[in-house]
Design a protein around this motif. Structure first.
Motif, PDB file in Angstrom:
ATOM      1  N   GLY A 196       0.832  -1.201   0.000  1.00  0.00           N
ATOM      2  CA  GLY A 196       0.000   0.000   0.000  1.00  0.00           C
ATOM      3  C   GLY A 196       0.862   1.243   0.000  1.00  0.00           C
ATOM      4  O   GLY A 196       2.050   1.204   0.310  1.00  0.00           O
ATOM      5  N   LYS A 206      -2.703   3.507   5.740  1.00  0.00           N
ATOM      6  CA  LYS A 206      -2.473   2.063   5.823  1.00  0.00           C
ATOM      7  C   LYS A 206      -2.040   1.603   7.216  1.00  0.00           C
ATOM      8  O   LYS A 206      -1.963   0.401   7.474  1.00  0.00           O
ATOM      9  N   HIS A 280      -3.015  -6.243   6.752  1.00  0.00           N
ATOM     10  CA  HIS A 280      -3.593  -4.945   6.377  1.00  0.00           C
ATOM     11  C   HIS A 280      -4.238  -4.336   7.607  1.00  0.00           C
ATOM     12  O   HIS A 280      -4.886  -5.049   8.379  1.00  0.00           O
TER      13      HIS A 280
END
Length: 381
Positions: A196, A206, A280
């Motif tokens: 990201g 992120k 994530h």
């Protein structure tokens, strides 16, 4: 034979090289293959068609470019005037309205904005953020205009529902196309991966700081100290972004954490294929009902990882919930401890990991480029 429909694609964000840019380029590629006449309107200093095609692995053969020297105001003014000569205009925006004069206009709205109130604006004033004040005012105008005549495209049901519930804006979900990043025969390594853009911001940050904290906890409990963490993403040339990366690098000194900035497409493909787990954290610590804009709007990188049989262990926020089936194709976590424990479970149970790898690949198949193209063409026609 009738002349091909003319399509203008407009963006002010080409230097970002994020999901939005990939989305627009995938739209252009689909339309070019279907025989449309496609023109990009962009700032000359930020748009290099050949470089973008290479970076995102798309074919833009036959596309035209209308490039404007000068600032974004000049670009917007000239592109708005140019749009009157087109059948369709497709533009992407985060806060500024583009007054398209094409016969038909589609707006790609990435961000599911929370409520914009006088209190919101005054809070930015009190915190000394004049740029955010200006953006809030522009967003309010944009959202008002979008209620009138614009057709809005969004990435996910999460964005669709937030825009409708909070702002009364109807939209159509057109999920992003996901490339297949699997390199058959590539052995999986003891690698955890995150992908990201490196930046600090109010929207879709992120949260690499949180992921690094989690890796420190995981590393202390790992049965194999050979596991490593790779962070891959684009980074702008601005001082704030560079300083952010330097701070992250300093925070992991002495640990097996590696940064890969602005990696080319083939290198990114290798990272996905080698990695075993994908992490994530966008939206960590956020109440997504009050601030949907701070959660992941869809999760393109999560699906890219899944295409390469990389098991996602991602935050239980935003569009991620539409991608990952809990306990089947991956895990959705709420706390850092959840993230660490789920990862340890997968690392310590190879048979369970193998089942999830296969299921992650199956989930990805729902988002292949061919399906995106079919939906897009049906929508336009």
């Amino acid at each position: 034979m009738p002349a091909a429909k003319r399509v203008l694609i407009y963006s002010e964000y080409w230097s970002s090289r994020g999901g939005g840019e990939k989305y627009l380029l995938a739209i252009a590629e689909t339309l070019l293959r279907a025989g449309y006449d496609v023109t990009f309107a962009a700032q000359a200093s930020a748009f290099d068609m050949k470089e973008l095609a290479r970076y995102f692995a798309v074919s833009l053969d036959g596309a035209n470019a209308y490039l404007v020297q000068g600032n974004l105001e000049a670009l917007r003014r000239k592109a708005e005037n140019l749009s009157r000569h087109f059948d369709i205009c497709i533009y992407i925006t985060n806060y500024r309205f583009f007054n398209s004069r094409a016969r038909q206009t589609f707006v790609v709205l990435q961000i599911p904005y929370g409520k914009l109130t006088p209190f919101t604006i005054s809070s930015h004033i009190l915190r000394g953020k004049p740029k955010e004040v200006a953006k809030d005012i522009l967003r309010a105008r944009l959202l008002s205009k979008l209620r009138e005549t614009q057709a809005v495209l969004v990435y996910s049901k999460f964005v669709h529902d937030a825009l409708e519930a909070i702002h009364g804006i109807p939209s159509t979900v057109l999920e992003p196309p996901i490339d297949d990043f699997l390199i058959e025969g590539t052995p999986k390594e003891r690698v955890i991966l995150s992908v990201g853009r490196f930046f600090r911001g109010l929207y879709n940050d992120k949260r690499y700081d949180i992921l690094i904290e989690a890796f420190k906890k995981l590393h202390a409990r790992l049965p194999h100290t050979t596991w490593m963490y790779r962070l891959v993403g684009s980074c702008g040339d601005d001082e704030a972004s560079r300083r952010y990366v330097e701070e992250l690098q300093e925070s992991v000194r002495g640990l097996p954490v590696y940064f890969h900035i602005n990696s080319p497409y083939e290198e990114l493909k290798r990272h996905y294929s080698e990695a075993t787990l994908f992490w994530h954290a966008a939206g960590f610590g956020v109440d997504e009902r009050r601030h949907p804009e701070r959660a992941e709007h869809f999760g393109m990188s999560t699906l890219e990882a899944m295409s390469a049989r990389c098991v996602p262990v991602v935050i239980n926020r935003g569009g991620q919930k539409e991608i990952v089936s809990q306990g089947e194709s991956g895990y959705l976590w709420n706390t850092i401890e959840d993230l660490v424990n789920y990862s340890l479970e997968l690392i310590g149970t190879p048979s369970h990991l193998a089942r999830m790898q296969a299921r992650a690949r199956e989930e990805f198949m729902r988002f292949e480029r061919s399906r995106f193209s079919e939906k897009l063409l049906a929508l336009l026609e």
